[in-house]
Design a protein around this motif. Sequence first.
Motif, mmCIF file in Angstrom:
data_model
loop_
_atom_site.group_PDB
_atom_site.id
_atom_site.type_symbol
_atom_site.label_atom_id
_atom_site.label_comp_id
_atom_site.label_asym_id
_atom_site.label_seq_id
_atom_site.Cartn_x
_atom_site.Cartn_y
_atom_site.Cartn_z
ATOM 1 N N GLU A 80 -16.700 -15.488 -4.157
ATOM 2 C CA GLU A 80 -15.246 -15.673 -4.134
ATOM 3 C C GLU A 80 -14.679 -15.317 -2.767
ATOM 4 O OE1 GLU A 80 -12.938 -14.332 -7.729
ATOM 5 O OE2 GLU A 80 -14.911 -13.475 -8.187
ATOM 6 N N ALA A 81 -15.239 -14.271 -2.171
ATOM 7 C CA ALA A 81 -14.792 -13.850 -0.840
ATOM 8 C C ALA A 81 -15.040 -14.953 0.180
ATOM 9 C CB ALA A 81 -15.518 -12.571 -0.425
ATOM 10 N N ALA A 82 -16.190 -15.600 0.085
ATOM 11 C CA ALA A 82 -16.512 -16.681 1.016
ATOM 12 C C ALA A 82 -15.527 -17.845 0.870
ATOM 13 C CB ALA A 82 -17.944 -17.160 0.796
ATOM 14 N N ARG A 83 -15.144 -18.160 -0.359
ATOM 15 C CA ARG A 83 -14.160 -19.240 -0.563
ATOM 16 C C ARG A 83 -12.810 -18.878 0.044
ATOM 17 N NH1 ARG A 83 -16.738 -19.692 -5.634
ATOM 18 N NH2 ARG A 83 -15.137 -18.442 -6.645
ATOM 19 N N ALA A 84 -12.355 -17.643 -0.174
ATOM 20 C CA ALA A 84 -11.057 -17.213 0.363
ATOM 21 C C ALA A 84 -11.085 -17.193 1.890
ATOM 22 C CB ALA A 84 -10.690 -15.835 -0.178
ATOM 23 N N LEU A 85 -12.161 -16.672 2.461
ATOM 24 C CA LEU A 85 -12.262 -16.619 3.922
ATOM 25 C C LEU A 85 -12.433 -18.007 4.525
ATOM 26 C CD1 LEU A 85 -14.458 -13.430 4.301
ATOM 27 C CD2 LEU A 85 -12.073 -13.694 5.002
ATOM 28 N N GLY A 86 -13.137 -18.888 3.834
ATOM 29 C CA GLY A 86 -13.268 -20.262 4.314
ATOM 30 C C GLY A 86 -11.923 -20.962 4.363
ATOM 31 N N HIS A 87 -11.101 -20.720 3.349
ATOM 32 C CA HIS A 87 -9.760 -21.316 3.336
ATOM 33 C C HIS A 87 -8.904 -20.715 4.455
ATOM 34 C CE1 HIS A 87 -6.408 -23.483 1.693
ATOM 35 N NE2 HIS A 87 -5.695 -22.373 1.631
ATOM 36 N N ALA A 88 -9.008 -19.406 4.652
ATOM 37 C CA ALA A 88 -8.245 -18.747 5.724
ATOM 38 C C ALA A 88 -8.671 -19.288 7.088
ATOM 39 C CB ALA A 88 -8.456 -17.239 5.664
ATOM 40 N N ARG A 89 -9.968 -19.489 7.278
ATOM 41 C CA ARG A 89 -10.455 -20.035 8.549
ATOM 42 C C ARG A 89 -9.902 -21.432 8.783
ATOM 43 N NH1 ARG A 89 -16.447 -21.654 8.485
ATOM 44 N NH2 ARG A 89 -15.423 -23.062 7.056
ATOM 45 N N TRP A 90 -9.898 -22.250 7.741
ATOM 46 C CA TRP A 90 -9.363 -23.608 7.856
ATOM 47 C C TRP A 90 -7.877 -23.576 8.208
ATOM 48 C CZ3 TRP A 90 -5.665 -26.213 4.900
ATOM 49 C CH2 TRP A 90 -5.546 -27.587 5.170
ATOM 50 N N LEU A 91 -7.123 -22.696 7.547
ATOM 51 C CA LEU A 91 -5.690 -22.584 7.832
ATOM 52 C C LEU A 91 -5.440 -22.139 9.263
ATOM 53 C CD1 LEU A 91 -4.422 -20.885 4.550
ATOM 54 C CD2 LEU A 91 -3.860 -23.194 5.354
ATOM 55 N N ARG A 92 -6.229 -21.184 9.732
ATOM 56 C CA ARG A 92 -6.048 -20.689 11.108
ATOM 57 C C ARG A 92 -6.412 -21.768 12.129
ATOM 58 N NH1 ARG A 92 -4.495 -15.587 10.939
ATOM 59 N NH2 ARG A 92 -5.282 -14.134 9.397
ATOM 60 N N ALA A 93 -7.484 -22.492 11.889
ATOM 61 C CA ALA A 93 -7.876 -23.568 12.806
ATOM 62 C C ALA A 93 -6.813 -24.664 12.807
ATOM 63 C CB ALA A 93 -9.234 -24.131 12.412
ATOM 64 N N ARG A 94 -6.292 -24.977 11.645
ATOM 65 C CA ARG A 94 -5.262 -26.018 11.526
ATOM 66 C C ARG A 94 -3.985 -25.626 12.260
ATOM 67 N NH1 ARG A 94 -1.109 -27.538 8.091
ATOM 68 N NH2 ARG A 94 -1.089 -29.735 7.520
ATOM 69 N N ALA A 95 -3.679 -24.310 12.255
ATOM 70 C CA ALA A 95 -2.473 -23.814 12.912
ATOM 71 C C ALA A 95 -2.675 -23.601 14.409
ATOM 72 C CB ALA A 95 -2.033 -22.507 12.265
ATOM 73 N N GLY A 96 -3.887 -23.824 14.903
ATOM 74 C CA GLY A 96 -4.161 -23.641 16.323
ATOM 75 C C GLY A 96 -4.401 -22.195 16.729
ATOM 76 N N THR A 98 -6.938 -20.209 17.424
ATOM 77 C CA THR A 98 -8.379 -20.248 17.637
ATOM 78 C C THR A 98 -9.016 -18.865 17.672
ATOM 79 O OG1 THR A 98 -8.011 -20.422 20.019
ATOM 80 C CG2 THR A 98 -8.324 -22.473 18.812
ATOM 81 N N ALA A 99 -8.374 -17.895 18.283
ATOM 82 C CA ALA A 99 -8.961 -16.554 18.359
ATOM 83 C C ALA A 99 -9.075 -15.946 16.961
ATOM 84 C CB ALA A 99 -8.131 -15.658 19.260
ATOM 85 N N ARG A 100 -8.029 -16.075 16.169
ATOM 86 C CA ARG A 100 -8.067 -15.539 14.807
ATOM 87 C C ARG A 100 -9.025 -16.329 13.928
ATOM 88 N NH1 ARG A 100 -1.864 -13.675 13.536
ATOM 89 N NH2 ARG A 100 -1.887 -11.980 15.052
ATOM 90 N N ALA A 101 -9.139 -17.623 14.184
ATOM 91 C CA ALA A 101 -10.097 -18.436 13.431
ATOM 92 C C ALA A 101 -11.522 -17.967 13.712
ATOM 93 C CB ALA A 101 -9.940 -19.913 13.776
ATOM 94 N N ARG A 102 -11.801 -17.585 14.963
ATOM 95 C CA ARG A 102 -13.143 -17.071 15.304
ATOM 96 C C ARG A 102 -13.416 -15.748 14.595
ATOM 97 N NH1 ARG A 102 -11.968 -19.024 20.613
ATOM 98 N NH2 ARG A 102 -11.260 -16.945 21.204
ATOM 99 N N VAL A 103 -12.425 -14.876 14.531
ATOM 100 C CA VAL A 103 -12.597 -13.600 13.827
ATOM 101 C C VAL A 103 -12.849 -13.849 12.345
ATOM 102 C CG1 VAL A 103 -11.431 -11.461 13.156
ATOM 103 C CG2 VAL A 103 -11.240 -12.295 15.499
ATOM 104 N N THR A 104 -12.072 -14.754 11.766
ATOM 105 C CA THR A 104 -12.257 -15.084 10.354
ATOM 106 C C THR A 104 -13.633 -15.708 10.128
ATOM 107 O OG1 THR A 104 -9.878 -15.448 10.202
ATOM 108 C CG2 THR A 104 -11.210 -16.257 8.386
ATOM 109 N N GLU A 105 -14.085 -16.522 11.077
ATOM 110 C CA GLU A 105 -15.428 -17.110 10.994
ATOM 111 C C GLU A 105 -16.500 -16.024 10.981
ATOM 112 O OE1 GLU A 105 -18.517 -19.570 10.616
ATOM 113 O OE2 GLU A 105 -16.441 -20.275 10.609
#
Length: 118
Positions: A80-96, A98-105
């Motif tokens: 479940e954690a992987a699904r939530a973090l995957g969605h957060a990563r997608w949202l961060r990448a979509r919003a531009g 990039t630094a936070r998307a890398r941390v979430t990754e």
Amino acid sequence: MSRKRSRTGEMGKVVEMARAPVVEDDPVEVLIARSRRMGRRGDARAALVLLRQACMLDEWRARPFTLLGVMLSKTGRHEEAARALGHARWLRARAGETARARVTEQLLSDVQARTRAA
């Protein structure tokens, strides 16, 4: 409304430090703050419920999904954690964000490693 806490500074003097203000107009941030309090009290179930509510209130905000993923991982619910973090990563990448998307990754990679190890 900002809360203050104190700590001992140089020469033993008490120094006032301002905490981050809780935005009472933002229901998502209020739920996140309540979730943190529940987590500090040791009530992980209530903290998870509050974070899920925050995610439902604003499904386009990455922060509650990231916090939910971290909390789920701490409680051993890695898939479940992987699904939530995957969605957060997608949202961060979509919003531009990039630094936070890398941390979430990185968080997602850590959770996926725990999933494989279990």
